[in-house]
Design an enzyme around this catalytic site. Structure first.
Site, short mmCIF file in Angstrom:
data_model
loop_
_atom_site.label_atom_id
_atom_site.label_comp_id
_atom_site.label_asym_id
_atom_site.label_seq_id
_atom_site.Cartn_x
_atom_site.Cartn_y
_atom_site.Cartn_z
N ASP A 1 -4.49 18.00 -6.15
CA ASP A 1 -4.17 16.72 -5.54
C ASP A 1 -4.94 16.70 -4.21
OD1 ASP A 1 -2.69 14.33 -4.86
OD2 ASP A 1 -1.49 15.58 -3.53
N LEU A 2 -5.06 15.54 -3.60
CA LEU A 2 -5.83 15.46 -2.35
C LEU A 2 -4.92 15.40 -1.10
CD1 LEU A 2 -8.54 15.01 -0.82
CD2 LEU A 2 -8.23 12.57 -1.23
N ASP A 3 -4.23 14.26 -0.97
CA ASP A 3 -3.43 14.02 0.24
C ASP A 3 -2.28 15.01 0.34
OD1 ASP A 3 -4.89 11.67 1.05
OD2 ASP A 3 -3.88 10.57 -0.55
N THR B 1 -3.71 14.17 5.13
CA THR B 1 -3.75 12.72 5.29
C THR B 1 -2.36 12.11 5.12
OG1 THR B 1 -4.65 12.89 3.09
CG2 THR B 1 -6.14 12.08 4.79
N LYS C 1 5.12 9.92 -1.14
CA LYS C 1 4.05 10.87 -1.43
C LYS C 1 3.67 10.83 -2.91
CE LYS C 1 4.80 13.95 2.44
NZ LYS C 1 5.24 15.27 2.89
N GLY C 2 2.40 10.76 -3.17
CA GLY C 2 1.90 10.74 -4.55
C GLY C 2 2.01 9.37 -5.21
N VAL C 3 2.62 8.43 -4.50
CA VAL C 3 2.89 7.10 -5.06
C VAL C 3 1.74 6.15 -4.69
CG1 VAL C 3 4.53 5.18 -4.94
CG2 VAL C 3 5.36 7.53 -4.90
N ARG D 1 -0.59 2.80 -3.74
CA ARG D 1 -0.48 1.90 -2.59
C ARG D 1 0.48 0.74 -2.90
NH1 ARG D 1 -6.19 -0.14 -0.63
NH2 ARG D 1 -6.66 2.04 -1.09
N SER E 1 -6.01 12.59 -7.96
CA SER E 1 -5.32 11.93 -6.85
C SER E 1 -5.00 10.47 -7.15
CB SER E 1 -6.23 11.99 -5.62
OG SER E 1 -5.76 11.13 -4.61
N ALA E 2 -3.93 9.97 -6.55
CA ALA E 2 -3.56 8.56 -6.71
C ALA E 2 -4.37 7.67 -5.76
CB ALA E 2 -2.08 8.38 -6.41
N SER E 3 -5.11 8.28 -4.85
CA SER E 3 -5.76 7.51 -3.79
C SER E 3 -7.05 6.83 -4.24
CB SER E 3 -6.08 8.43 -2.61
OG SER E 3 -6.85 7.72 -1.67
N LYS E 4 -7.21 5.59 -3.76
CA LYS E 4 -8.47 4.88 -4.01
C LYS E 4 -9.49 5.24 -2.94
CE LYS E 4 -6.50 1.15 -6.64
NZ LYS E 4 -6.01 -0.19 -6.74
N ASN E 5 -9.05 5.99 -1.94
CA ASN E 5 -9.95 6.42 -0.86
C ASN E 5 -10.43 7.85 -1.07
OD1 ASN E 5 -9.69 4.04 0.91
ND2 ASN E 5 -7.56 4.68 1.09
N LYS F 1 1.54 8.69 -11.07
CA LYS F 1 2.40 9.87 -11.13
C LYS F 1 3.83 9.37 -10.91
CE LYS F 1 -1.18 12.57 -8.76
NZ LYS F 1 -1.58 13.25 -7.52
N GLU G 1 -0.06 20.60 -6.04
CA GLU G 1 0.53 19.31 -5.67
C GLU G 1 1.51 19.45 -4.51
OE1 GLU G 1 1.25 16.21 -5.72
OE2 GLU G 1 -0.07 15.44 -7.24
N ASP G 2 1.59 18.42 -3.66
CA ASP G 2 2.59 18.46 -2.57
C ASP G 2 3.72 17.45 -2.80
OD1 ASP G 2 0.96 16.16 -2.06
OD2 ASP G 2 1.81 16.09 -0.05
C1 BG6 Z 1 -1.52 9.50 -2.66
C2 BG6 Z 1 -0.68 9.59 -1.41
O1 BG6 Z 1 -2.35 10.63 -2.74
O2 BG6 Z 1 -2.35 8.35 -2.64
C3 BG6 Z 1 0.12 8.32 -1.24
O3 BG6 Z 1 0.20 10.71 -1.51
C4 BG6 Z 1 -0.81 7.12 -1.25
O4 BG6 Z 1 0.84 8.38 -0.03
C5 BG6 Z 1 -1.63 7.12 -2.54
O5 BG6 Z 1 -0.08 5.91 -1.16
C6 BG6 Z 1 -2.62 5.95 -2.60
O6 BG6 Z 1 -3.57 6.13 -1.60
P1 BG6 Z 1 -4.61 5.05 -1.11
O7 BG6 Z 1 -5.57 5.85 -0.26
O8 BG6 Z 1 -5.29 4.50 -2.34
O9 BG6 Z 1 -3.87 4.02 -0.36
MG MG Z 2 -0.31 14.53 -2.27
#
Ligand code: BG6
Ligand code: MG
Length: 223
Positions: free
Chosen positions: A10-12, A18, A46-48, A50, A115-119, A146, A170-171
């Site tokens: 996982d990333l964040d 982050t 966390k992990g959820v 946006r 990761s769930a993040s788009k960043n 997730k 994973e955190d």
């Molecule tokens: C997850 C984070 O990795 O990514 C969440 O734990 C976050 O807190 C999710 O909401 C989505 O991230 P982003 O960067 O696309 O807003």
């Molecule tokens: Mg995480």
């Protein structure tokens, strides 16, 4: 024959902290809308994704937004979050992470990001880690968040390893549940009580001994 193993990170909150920037940015959004939420509530974010994070936060504040305003608030949150991310560099990689990545590279063990993040790509680039990953699966690739196992199953497939031969770091509670549902070995990074559903939990990567990793990657299946 020894099965090929793969590792998914996982990333964040795992590779980089982050999670604290997400918290600050969401909290500012809530405060600007006239309410607040606690660090305990933040655990549930966390992990959820946006979208789901904002839905939860608005529920806590007893607020409803029009579709347009909802999108606007998500954009504002992301802008604020990226203002923190833009200041980051490789010195923010969490302790012990680089060592384990180097070990995997030396031993030809493929590893992916899940990761769930788009960043995610922007952040990995900031950390000079983008090129090291064999596969990246992020918030732009998945339709189910997730604790659905989709993100990790796609990552394992991209690595060419079976789910049962995949190890996930994973955190987030939702992330541990996703790894378990995927029939992967789940390793929690964080608090032992919060992440009690994981197969193993460490407070951070510096706690993980080389022997433990070797055993995990050996042909015996731990699960
Ligand atoms: C997850 C984070 O990795 O990514 C969440 O734990 C976050 O807190 C999710 O909401 C989505 O991230 P982003 O960067 O696309 O807003
Ligand atoms: Mg995480």
């Amino acid at each position: 024959m020894k099965e090929k193993k793969g590792v998914i990170f996982d990333l964040d909150g795992v590779i980089v902290d982050t999670a604290k920037f997400h918290f600050l940015a969401w909290r500012k959004l809530a405060n600007d809308l006239g309410f607040d939420f606690t660090e305990e509530q933040n655990e549930q974010l966390k992990g959820v994704s946006r979208v789901h994070s904002l839905q939860k936060i608005l529920k806590w504040g007893g607020m409803k937004l029009s579709e347009e305003e909802f999108q606007h608030q998500m954009d504002l949150k992301n802008e604020n979050y990226l203002s923190y991310v833009n200041e980051m560099d490789a010195s923010e990689i969490l302790p012990g992470v680089s060592k384990i990545l180097d070990y995997l590279i030396e031993n030809d063990i493929p590893f992916a990001l899940g990761s769930a993040s788009k960043n995610a790509r922007t952040i990995l680039e900031k950390l000079n880690l983008l090129e090291k990953f064999h596969a990246i699966v992020d918030g732009t690739d998945v339709s189910k968040a997730k604790p659905d196992p989709e993100v990790f199953l796609i990552a394992a497939e991209k690595l060419g390893v079976k789910p049962e031969d995949s190890i996930v770091f994973e955190d987030a509670v939702a992330g541990i549940q996703a790894a378990n549902r995927a029939n992967m070995t789940s390793i929690g990074i964080g608090d032992k009580t919060t992440l009690g559903e994981a197969d193993y939990v460490f407070s951070d990567f510096t706690e993980i001994e080389r022997e433990f990793i070797e055993k995990l990657l050996s042909k015996q299946r731990i699960k």
